[in-house]
Design a protein around this motif. Structure first.
Motif, PDB file in Angstrom:
ATOM      1  N   ALA A 170      -3.432 -23.527 -60.795  1.00  0.00           N
ATOM      2  CA  ALA A 170      -2.063 -23.071 -60.574  1.00  0.00           C
ATOM      3  C   ALA A 170      -1.931 -22.315 -59.255  1.00  0.00           C
ATOM      4  N   ILE A 171      -2.931 -21.494 -58.944  1.00  0.00           N
ATOM      5  CA  ILE A 171      -2.912 -20.768 -57.669  1.00  0.00           C
ATOM      6  C   ILE A 171      -2.944 -21.749 -56.506  1.00  0.00           C
ATOM      7  N   ALA A 172      -3.798 -22.754 -56.598  1.00  0.00           N
ATOM      8  CA  ALA A 172      -3.874 -23.747 -55.527  1.00  0.00           C
ATOM      9  C   ALA A 172      -2.560 -24.508 -55.378  1.00  0.00           C
ATOM     10  N   ALA A 173      -1.971 -24.893 -56.506  1.00  0.00           N
ATOM     11  CA  ALA A 173      -0.691 -25.605 -56.435  1.00  0.00           C
ATOM     12  C   ALA A 173       0.385 -24.735 -55.810  1.00  0.00           C
ATOM     13  N   GLY A 174       0.416 -23.438 -56.158  1.00  0.00           N
ATOM     14  CA  GLY A 174       1.402 -22.544 -55.578  1.00  0.00           C
ATOM     15  C   GLY A 174       1.217 -22.370 -54.080  1.00  0.00           C
ATOM     16  N   VAL A 175      -0.027 -22.221 -53.627  1.00  0.00           N
ATOM     17  CA  VAL A 175      -0.282 -22.055 -52.198  1.00  0.00           C
ATOM     18  C   VAL A 175       0.100 -23.313 -51.432  1.00  0.00           C
ATOM     19  N   VAL A 176      -0.267 -24.470 -51.951  1.00  0.00           N
ATOM     20  CA  VAL A 176       0.053 -25.720 -51.267  1.00  0.00           C
ATOM     21  C   VAL A 176       1.566 -25.944 -51.224  1.00  0.00           C
ATOM     22  N   THR A 177       2.250 -25.654 -52.329  1.00  0.00           N
ATOM     23  CA  THR A 177       3.700 -25.815 -52.360  1.00  0.00           C
ATOM     24  C   THR A 177       4.385 -24.891 -51.361  1.00  0.00           C
ATOM     25  N   ALA A 178       3.935 -23.645 -51.300  1.00  0.00           N
ATOM     26  CA  ALA A 178       4.526 -22.703 -50.350  1.00  0.00           C
ATOM     27  C   ALA A 178       4.273 -23.139 -48.915  1.00  0.00           C
ATOM     28  N   ALA A 179       3.083 -23.635 -48.627  1.00  0.00           N
ATOM     29  CA  ALA A 179       2.775 -24.081 -47.268  1.00  0.00           C
ATOM     30  C   ALA A 179       3.635 -25.284 -46.881  1.00  0.00           C
ATOM     31  N   LEU A 180       3.799 -26.238 -47.809  1.00  0.00           N
ATOM     32  CA  LEU A 180       4.640 -27.397 -47.511  1.00  0.00           C
ATOM     33  C   LEU A 180       6.094 -26.995 -47.320  1.00  0.00           C
ATOM     34  N   ALA A 181       6.590 -26.068 -48.155  1.00  0.00           N
ATOM     35  CA  ALA A 181       7.968 -25.608 -48.000  1.00  0.00           C
ATOM     36  C   ALA A 181       8.175 -24.919 -46.664  1.00  0.00           C
ATOM     37  N   ALA A 182       7.221 -24.088 -46.250  1.00  0.00           N
ATOM     38  CA  ALA A 182       7.344 -23.413 -44.958  1.00  0.00           C
ATOM     39  C   ALA A 182       7.327 -24.415 -43.812  1.00  0.00           C
ATOM     40  N   ALA A 183       6.482 -25.443 -43.901  1.00  0.00           N
ATOM     41  CA  ALA A 183       6.418 -26.447 -42.848  1.00  0.00           C
ATOM     42  C   ALA A 183       7.716 -27.252 -42.774  1.00  0.00           C
ATOM     43  N   MET A 184       8.272 -27.623 -43.929  1.00  0.00           N
ATOM     44  CA  MET A 184       9.525 -28.374 -43.921  1.00  0.00           C
ATOM     45  C   MET A 184      10.684 -27.532 -43.393  1.00  0.00           C
ATOM     46  N   LEU A 185      10.701 -26.238 -43.752  1.00  0.00           N
ATOM     47  CA  LEU A 185      11.751 -25.368 -43.253  1.00  0.00           C
ATOM     48  C   LEU A 185      11.657 -25.200 -41.741  1.00  0.00           C
ATOM     49  N   ALA A 186      10.469 -25.035 -41.227  1.00  0.00           N
ATOM     50  CA  ALA A 186      10.293 -24.905 -39.783  1.00  0.00           C
ATOM     51  C   ALA A 186      10.709 -26.178 -39.068  1.00  0.00           C
ATOM     52  N   ARG A 187      10.392 -27.326 -39.643  1.00  0.00           N
ATOM     53  CA  ARG A 187      10.778 -28.594 -39.021  1.00  0.00           C
ATOM     54  C   ARG A 187      12.299 -28.761 -39.038  1.00  0.00           C
ATOM     55  N   TRP A 188      12.934 -28.355 -40.136  1.00  0.00           N
ATOM     56  CA  TRP A 188      14.387 -28.482 -40.231  1.00  0.00           C
ATOM     57  C   TRP A 188      15.089 -27.577 -39.217  1.00  0.00           C
ATOM     58  N   ARG A 189      14.596 -26.360 -39.056  1.00  0.00           N
ATOM     59  CA  ARG A 189      15.192 -25.434 -38.094  1.00  0.00           C
ATOM     60  C   ARG A 189      14.985 -25.902 -36.665  1.00  0.00           C
ATOM     61  N   SER A 190      13.838 -26.507 -36.377  1.00  0.00           N
ATOM     62  CA  SER A 190      13.599 -26.986 -35.015  1.00  0.00           C
ATOM     63  C   SER A 190      14.524 -28.142 -34.671  1.00  0.00           C
ATOM     64  N   ARG A 191      14.921 -28.944 -35.661  1.00  0.00           N
ATOM     65  CA  ARG A 191      15.844 -30.050 -35.372  1.00  0.00           C
ATOM     66  C   ARG A 191      17.251 -29.557 -35.086  1.00  0.00           C
ATOM     67  N   ARG A 192      17.672 -28.466 -35.717  1.00  0.00           N
ATOM     68  CA  ARG A 192      19.025 -27.954 -35.523  1.00  0.00           C
ATOM     69  C   ARG A 192      19.181 -27.176 -34.223  1.00  0.00           C
TER      70      ARG A 192
END
Length: 642
Positions: free
Chosen positions: A503-525
């Protein structure tokens, strides 16, 4: 073609022996106890072999490391051009290590132990033309033979007091003999495990040996020192008194702290990993000492947890340390460098090796998603869940042990951040680092298997739960309480506390993917930036001189632990010709040696050297004088006997 064929044969044979050891270890853990006696192979006593759960656990662990290392050696030997003697002794070393946990008698154990020591010494001397290699091999030979003498005397006392040569037949040992055997074997096996202050060989031999040899020695051979402690001190002599546990905890805690402090300031990559071995074996010894202390105090739940932490950390350390040394060997084979101050920029030139070393560094740091996280968590839980109100010794010991583990983990993170960040990221700080190229396919395959094992152990430690249960049950700490709830959620036996690594691993991976997607979305705007001159304190043209080196990164820690490290620093100022008030060049040199080696070993070496010089005067080459010495010796013996 002949050299490539020899490398393939040696590597394949090593992996085959490792697979056989893994299978035999599994049979020993989950099958019936079996013994075999070969009378003609060794005069008088014969060779006696046996497979039981404790020996099978260490045999399987050694075999798993040998599989990975053998596959890696096929590609490594081709690039480094290892000689035929080294390639021939390599599988023999693995076979000797597999014999140690399979030995069922004192005589067979001593024979296998010495075969292992001699084979490892030959492998350390692979590049014997270099003076540093010969010096390291000499230190290793002396230390391993002194340790063997302690083990020999200890096991002789054990066999004599117990009235048998076979381990299974030893019984009714007097308390005085138990104490003598415990102290002698703890010193002898602790020397092989690299525990302070008998660790001096480890940071010398590991950097100079070929990297596959370093991986086998650090991930498999040192574990057999822990096996000796478990077999003799805990299983045959145990459960021991409280002071046995306290002694092991003190030795383990000091080893962990001293090893991690030295690792945090080391600039040699393989030397850093060697000191990390002292750190992790110290934590394992601390856990075994805590299990012994808790068992003697009647605190059975934490005792079982501490024993589980020790065994699980043995598995984790075998995974991430073998991976770390193999990755360091890939860097050394590609660049010819071990100095972190001259590396850097390997992430672009050796991307696969960089990722694999990152997995090893994460495991050695003891952080979530790392192989060593669950075992260190179990160790801390065993220390904080003791019933301190029933024992003043526990009330004083466990908080200090928790502090030692916490400090060790924090400094371990700093050491691994330095090794990974300075060595693999940023820009190359030498031409060799700039010209690095990726490792071969077999080398990457061996490292990838070790990395997969590390990640699996970090996310789902339940895969080794059956083996852990069998190994723990063979120790006194696991006799009263069984650690059975070791599934997806690790629950402490009879105590409040649990952890879900998946569960800890899944949470860390999910948070990392969410942060990467958010950064990519902000860079496009964002609108496209205008072309403007860049001003960032000269960052528009970075050079290696603007980056941290390993020495500068560790300088704050060096200041904090100045009294422990005792660095030798020198500042040389070169003045200009025109005026002595203007400096033309300032040179700063800092050398950090092993303080324990200089304070403890150097005086002993000087005394032995002086005694040898005195003894040399008695050797004149005269046969008549030698006969007189012999006659005098016989006369002394007769007087003493009379």
């Amino acid at each position: 073609m002949r050299r490539n064929g020899s490398a393939a044969v040696a590597g394949t044979l090593t992996s085959v022996l490792g697979a056989a050891g893994l299978w035999a270890g599994a049979v020993g853990m989950f099958g019936q106890v079996r013994t075999v006696r070969i009378g003609w192979l060794l005069p008088l006593a014969g060779v006696q072999l046996g497979l039981d759960p404790l020996g099978g656990f260490f045999m399987a662990l050694t075999g798993a490391v040998a599989i990975v290392t053998g596959l890696y050696t096929i590609g490594y030997a081709r690039r480094e051009q290892l000689g035929p003697v080294t390639l021939a002794v390599f599988p023999a070393f693995v076979a000797a290590m597999l014999l140690v946990p399979a030995a069922a008698s004192v005589t067979t154990f001593l024979l296998a132990w010495e075969l292992m020591a001699v084979a490892s010494l030959v492998l350390v001397l692979a590049h014997h033309t270099q003076p540093a290699v010969r010096s390291a091999a000499l230190v290793y030979a002396v230390m391993t033979q002194l340790g063997f003498v302690a083990i020999l005397v200890g096991l002789m006392v054990l066999s004599s007091a117990g009235g048998a040569d076979r381990f299974a037949d030893v019984h009714r040992i007097p308390s005085g003999a138990c104490t003598a055997v415990f102290l002698l074997t703890l010193a002898g096996f602790g020397s092989k495990a690299g525990l302070v202050p008998l660790h001096a060989w480890l940071p010398r031999a590991h950097p100079e040996a070929p990297s596959p040899v370093s991986a086998l020695m650090s991930a498999a051979m040192v574990n057999l020192g822990i096996y000796g402690i478990c077999r003799v001190d805990l299983q045959l002599l145990g459960p021991g008194p409280r002071w046995w546990g306290l002694t092991m905890m003190v030795v383990g805690g000091l080893s962990a702290l001293y090893g991690v402090v030295q690792a945090s300031v080391a600039t040699d990559l393989k030397r850093l990993l060697a000191y990390s071995t002292t750190e992790n074996l110290g934590l394992i010894t601390l856990a075994l000492g805590a299990a012994t202390l808790f068992t003697a105090a009647g605190v059975h739940g934490p005792a079982t947890i501490a024993a589980a932490a020790a065994m699980l950390h043995l598995v984790a350390h075998a995974g991430f340390k073998s991976l770390g040394f193999l990755a360091a060997g890939s860097v050394l084979a590609s660049t010819g460098l071990r100095d972190l101050d001259r590396l850097g920029g390997l992430a672009r030139r050796m991307p696969a090796t960089t990722v694999l070393f990152g997995v090893a560094a994460l495991g050695a740091s003891g952080l979530p998603l790392g192989a060593g996280f669950v075992s260190e968590w179990l160790l801390v839980q065993s220390l904080i869940h003791t019933a301190r109100e029933h024992s003043a010794v526990l009330a004083l010991t466990t908080p200090l042990a928790v502090g030692a583990v916490a400090l060790t983990t924090g400094l371990g993170v700093a050491a691994m951040v330095k090794a990974f960040g300075i060595g693999f990221l940023a820009r190359p700080r030498s031409e060799r680092a700039a010209g690095a190229r990726e490792a071969s396919g077999t080398m990457l395959a061996g490292m990838a298997i070790a990395a997969a094992a590390c990640l699996l152990l970090a996310v789902a430690p339940a895969v080794v739960a059956p083996a852990l249960r069998r190994a723990i049950a063979a120790l006194p700490a696991g006799a009263a309480v069984q650690f059975t709830d070791f599934g997806g959620v690790v629950r402490l036996p009879g105590l409040p506390g649990s952890i879900a690594p998946g569960a800890i691993a899944a949470g860390v991976v999910t948070a990392a993917l969410a942060a990467a997607m958010l950064a990519r979305w902000r860079s496009r705007r964002r609108p496209a930036p205008a072309t403007l001159p860049l001003w960032a304190c000269g960052a528009d043209d970075l050079t290696p001189r603007m980056q941290y080196t390993a020495t500068s990164f560790a300088e704050p820690l060096q200041r904090i632990f100045d009294d422990v490290l005792r660095p030798d620093t020198d500042i040389e100022v070169t003045h200009t010709v025109e005026s002595r008030y203007l400096a033309d060049k300032i040179t700063y040199r800092s050398r950090i040696a092993d303080a324990i080696e200089e304070r403890c070993y150097t005086p002993v070496i000087r005394a032995v050297t002086a005694a040898a010089e005195l003894m040399r005067r008695a050797h004149t080459g005269s046969v008549h004088l030698y006969l007189a010495y012999g006659a005098l010796g016989v006369l002394v013996i007769l007087v003493v006997a009379r």
